[in-house]
Design an enzyme around this catalytic site. Structure first.
Site, PDB file in Angstrom:
ATOM      1  N   PRO A  82       0.819  -1.223   0.000  1.00 39.32           N
ATOM      2  CA  PRO A  82       0.000   0.000   0.000  1.00 39.32           C
ATOM      3  C   PRO A  82       0.846   1.262   0.000  1.00 39.32           C
ATOM      4  CG  PRO A  82       0.112  -0.925   2.203  1.00 39.32           C
ATOM      5  CD  PRO A  82       0.796  -1.919   1.301  1.00 39.32           C
ATOM      6  N   CYS A 265      -4.518  -0.398  -8.089  1.00 41.03           N
ATOM      7  CA  CYS A 265      -3.261  -0.235  -8.832  1.00 41.03           C
ATOM      8  C   CYS A 265      -3.008   1.161  -9.383  1.00 41.03           C
ATOM      9  CB  CYS A 265      -3.213  -1.247  -9.978  1.00 41.03           C
ATOM     10  SG  CYS A 265      -3.080  -2.958  -9.436  1.00 41.03           S
TER      11      CYS A 265
END
Length: 463
Positions: A82, A265
């Site tokens: 992340p 993404c």
């Protein structure tokens, strides 16, 4: 895993990348908690059928990590990376803590030589950090680190794995590195033509993934910027997309205007690219790619503002039906979904929101809302009263003042909109954030229809 296989592959991480990738490898290579049931932890069309075919034959799910590390020949690292929320590079840099933890566990446990494959999306030169950790092991083992980025689109992950445009494998340009890359290429060669399996150096492979997603997101933001201009001038963004896309130099893909892109993404990878550019002193390059994110934020905010301004500048106390919460159709993934930001904005305006999505779980919705938007039950009074999740799409719309289509689920194309209109408050507003419906037919039913990138017939006569 038994001893009958030529190559034993371990995947550390069984999410949207690791799970489908290992399932397809198992299906296509017949000699190699929730995943053990038919209620898989993620939804992906076709995935359950593949898992059921290979599970117990050459596809196994285990929590005995140390044992599987010892037995594996090839280890995929497919864990979450992340964006950092604090510290140096917060809001841009990727947090590779999970990758490092995997590498440390491999170094600690492994008793033989291994090929370690980065499958997670990582910053350039992460492989170097993993290699240094692995080399620090005290067992005298040899490790080769490869980069094998995924180019999957959620909702089409199985076809993307079965018939990929390309498979990219990056490795050290040494005899050992080249040999390791060839061994991994041999796995994919069971079903993918060898000329579609590309081998590069490690750094080119790591960077290619970020660049691919940045280019795709750039196209979405580009056409979305034009959608705003279309609404202001009376042009039609769909007509422009068609005209522009027929140019072979440009192509037709990713020219569909919408409320914005989402998923795990695009934004993360662009922010990672921005941080890399800044790290190497390329501020102009960083600013260029940051604008893609800013345009996406603008599009989501613009949609919310359009809903409020159209509905007489207030939605306080009004029921708004939200059709679709996943960031795209054919997935239950809610990470960075545009719907979440629209819901947040309308919630702040005092609207009562009823949400229908065929695959999204309520707990996932709240988890992402808290993580990304900071909206939770502790800081938002009456949250469960203001945001209702429904299992019936018609009940979702019953009595609503406005209806927002935010995910392009196919079922939304064939709904009985006359039934929906009759059950809504009047005037019945419909906001299509995915260019999904027959807008002329909806207007004939009686809806006041507003569409991303389309001229408003009340404002532009004759369009």
């Amino acid at each position: 895993m038994s001893d009958e296989w030529d190559t034993k592959i371990l995947c550390m991480g069984a999410g949207y990348v690791g799970g489908p990738t290992m399932a397809v490898i198992a299906k296509q290579c017949p000699k190699i908690s929730a995943w053990k049931t038919d209620d898989l932890p993620i939804y992906e069309p076709g995935l359950l059928e593949i898992v059921k075919e290979a599970r117990g034959r050459n596809l196994f799910f285990s929590t005995d990590l140390d044992k599987e590390i010892e037995e594996a020949d090839i280890i995929f690292i497919s864990v979450n990376t992340p964006t950092k929320t604090s510290g140096i590079g917060a809001g841009r840099a990727a947090n590779i803590k999970n990758c490092e933890l995997c590498a440390r566990q491999i170094a600690k446990v492994a008793k033989s030589n291994k090929i370690v494959v980065e499958k997670s999306t990582v910053p350039v030169r992460t492989a170097s950090a993993i290699q240094r950790i692995l080399k620090s092991n005290e067992n005298g083992n040899s490790f080769e680190v490869l980069s094998n980025p995924e180019f999957l689109a959620e909702g089409t992950a199985i076809p993307d794995l079965m018939k990929p445009d390309r498979v990219l494998i990056g490795g050290q340009q040494t005899p050992e590195g080249i040999k390791a890359a060839e061994r991994l290429a041999g796995v994919y060669a069971n079903w993918i033509p060898r000329d579609q399996i590309l081998t590069t150096n490690l750094w080119s492979s790591e960077l290619s993934k970020l660049v691919a997603n940045a280019f795709l997101a750039q196209r979405v933001s580009s056409i979305n910027s034009i959608s705003a201009l279309c609404e202001a001038t009376g042009a039609d963004v769909s007509e422009i997309s068609r005209a522009v896309g027929m140019d072979d130099r440009i192509g037709k893909r990713f020219l569909q205007s919408s409320v914005g892109f989402g998923g795990s993404c695009f934004q993360k990878d662009i922010l990672n690219l921005v941080y890399l550019c800044e790290t190497y002193g390329l501020q102009e390059c960083a600013d260029y790619w940051r604008q893609v994110i800013q345009m996406n934020d603008f599009q989501k905010r613009r949609f919310s503002e359009k809903v409020v301004s159209t509905m007489f500048n207030t939605v306080t106390g009004k029921k708004i039906a939200i059709l679709g919460y996943a960031f795209k159709k054919d997935t239950g993934d809610v990470r960075e979904t545009p719907s979440m930001f629209v819901v947040r904005d309308l919630l702040q305006e005092g609207a009562k929101l009823h949400i229908y999505d065929p695959k999204v779980k309520r707990e996932d919705m709240w988890s992402e809302m808290d993580y990304t938007c900071g909206v939770n039950h502790k800081n938002t009074p009456r949250l469960d009263e203001m945001v209702i999740t429904e299992e019936d799409v018609y009940k979702t719309c019953e009595g609503a003042h406005g209806l927002c289509i935010l995910t392009e689920w196919d079922e939304f194309k064939t709904l009985d909109y006359k039934k929906i209109y009759d059950a809504m408050a009047k005037p019945a507003f419909l906001f299509d954030g995915r260019l999904l419906c027959d807008h002329k037919a909806l207007r004939e039913i009686g809806f006041e229809v507003h569409v991303i990138g389309k001229p408003d017939p009340n404002k532009f006569i004759g369009v």
